[in-house]
Design a protein around this motif. Structure first.
Motif, short mmCIF file in Angstrom:
data_model
loop_
_atom_site.label_atom_id
_atom_site.label_comp_id
_atom_site.label_asym_id
_atom_site.label_seq_id
_atom_site.Cartn_x
_atom_site.Cartn_y
_atom_site.Cartn_z
N ALA A 17 0.83 -1.20 0.00
CA ALA A 17 0.00 0.00 0.00
C ALA A 17 0.87 1.26 0.00
N HIS A 18 1.91 1.25 0.80
CA HIS A 18 2.87 2.36 0.86
C HIS A 18 3.45 2.60 -0.54
N GLY A 19 3.89 1.54 -1.18
CA GLY A 19 4.46 1.66 -2.53
C GLY A 19 3.48 2.23 -3.54
N PHE A 20 2.23 1.76 -3.48
CA PHE A 20 1.23 2.27 -4.41
C PHE A 20 0.95 3.75 -4.19
N LEU A 21 0.69 4.15 -2.94
CA LEU A 21 0.37 5.56 -2.69
C LEU A 21 1.51 6.46 -3.15
N GLN A 22 2.74 6.07 -2.85
CA GLN A 22 3.89 6.87 -3.25
C GLN A 22 3.99 6.93 -4.77
N SER A 23 3.61 5.85 -5.47
CA SER A 23 3.67 5.85 -6.93
C SER A 23 2.57 6.73 -7.54
N VAL A 93 -4.33 12.07 14.97
CA VAL A 93 -4.79 11.65 13.63
C VAL A 93 -6.05 12.41 13.27
N LYS A 94 -6.10 12.94 12.04
CA LYS A 94 -7.32 13.60 11.56
C LYS A 94 -8.36 12.58 11.11
N HIS A 95 -7.91 11.55 10.38
CA HIS A 95 -8.83 10.55 9.83
C HIS A 95 -8.26 9.15 10.04
N ARG A 96 -9.10 8.25 10.57
CA ARG A 96 -8.72 6.84 10.72
C ARG A 96 -9.58 6.03 9.76
N LEU A 97 -8.93 5.17 8.99
CA LEU A 97 -9.64 4.32 8.04
C LEU A 97 -9.17 2.88 8.18
N HIS A 98 -10.06 1.96 7.82
CA HIS A 98 -9.67 0.55 7.78
C HIS A 98 -9.98 0.01 6.39
N ASP A 127 -6.23 -1.38 -6.30
CA ASP A 127 -7.56 -0.86 -6.64
C ASP A 127 -8.14 -0.03 -5.50
N ARG A 128 -8.05 -0.54 -4.28
CA ARG A 128 -8.65 0.15 -3.13
C ARG A 128 -7.92 1.45 -2.81
N PHE A 129 -6.59 1.43 -2.88
CA PHE A 129 -5.83 2.65 -2.57
C PHE A 129 -5.92 3.67 -3.71
N PHE A 132 -9.18 5.32 -2.98
CA PHE A 132 -8.98 6.22 -1.85
C PHE A 132 -8.26 7.50 -2.32
N TYR A 133 -7.21 7.34 -3.09
CA TYR A 133 -6.44 8.48 -3.58
C TYR A 133 -7.32 9.43 -4.39
N LYS A 134 -8.08 8.88 -5.33
CA LYS A 134 -8.94 9.70 -6.18
C LYS A 134 -10.09 10.34 -5.41
N ASP A 135 -10.74 9.56 -4.55
CA ASP A 135 -11.93 10.04 -3.84
C ASP A 135 -11.62 10.95 -2.66
N GLU A 136 -10.60 10.62 -1.90
CA GLU A 136 -10.31 11.37 -0.66
C GLU A 136 -9.22 12.44 -0.83
N LEU A 137 -8.18 12.11 -1.56
CA LEU A 137 -7.05 13.02 -1.61
C LEU A 137 -7.14 14.02 -2.75
N ILE A 138 -7.66 13.59 -3.89
CA ILE A 138 -7.77 14.53 -5.02
C ILE A 138 -9.04 15.35 -4.89
#
Length: 140
Positions: A17-23, A93-98, A127-129, A132-138
Motif C-alpha cells: 500500500a505504501h508503494g502504491f500511494l507513493q507511486s 490523527v485527523k482521519h482513521r480508516l480501515h 484498486d482500493r488505494f 482512496f487516492y482519487k476520492d479522498e485526496l484529489i
C-alpha cells in the motif's frame, strides 16, 4: 499530506500500500509501520511489486512506536481476517480508516498458487488505494 499505513508485521500488505500511494503521488508523505514489525520485508511482496514496476526493496519494516509523536492526516489499517487484530494508533490523527486485505504470506500450496495469492492481494490493494487516492485526496 501525511499518511501512515499500519499492519501487524509491516512486511507485506502495508508495504505494498505504501508503494502504491507513493507511486500515485510522490509529493505525499507516506510511511508504513507495524505493531509487531518483523524487521524485514516479505521477499514475495517485493517481487510482485517489482513485476509491475514499483520498487519497495528499499523500504524498512518499522515499529509504530517510531511514529507515535507525529501528527497524521490519515492512519489506515490494512489487516484482514477475523483472526487478526488490527492495530490501534494512539497518536494525533485527523482521519482513521480501515481497509482489510487477506495476508498472502499465510497462503499454502504450490509455489504457483502462493504467487497468485500475492498478485491477487497486490491488485486488491492497488484498486482500493487508487480509489482512496482519487476520492479522498484529489477530490477531498
Amino acid at each position: 499530506m501525511k499518511i501512515l499505513i499500519l499492519c501487524t508485521g509491516n512486511s507485506c500488505r502495508s508495504q505494498m500500500a505504501h508503494g502504491f500511494l507513493q507511486s500515485f503521488d510522490p509529493s505525499l508523505t507516506v510511511r508504513s509501520a507495524g505493531t509487531e514489525a518483523s524487521g524485514k520485508l516479505n521477499p514475495k511482496a517485493v517481487e510482485v511489486m517489482k513485476e509491475i514496476g514499483i520498487d519497495i526493496s528499499h523500504h524498512t519494516s518499522d515499529s509504530v512506536d517510531l511514529h507515535l509523536g507525529e501528527e497524521w492526516d490519515y492512519v489506515i489499517t490494512v489487516c484482514g481476517g477475523a483472526n487478526e487484530a488490527c492495530p490501534a494508533f494512539t497518536g494525533k490523527v485527523k482521519h482513521r480508516l480501515h481497509m482489510g486485505f487477506d495476508d498472502p504470506s499465510h497462503a499454502a500450496g504450490t509455489g504457483e498458487f502462493i504467487h497468485s495469492e500475492f498478485i491477487r492481494v497486490r491488485d486488491e490493494i492497488k484498486d482500493r488505494f487508487l480509489r482512496f487516492y482519487k476520492d479522498e485526496l484529489i477530490r477531498g
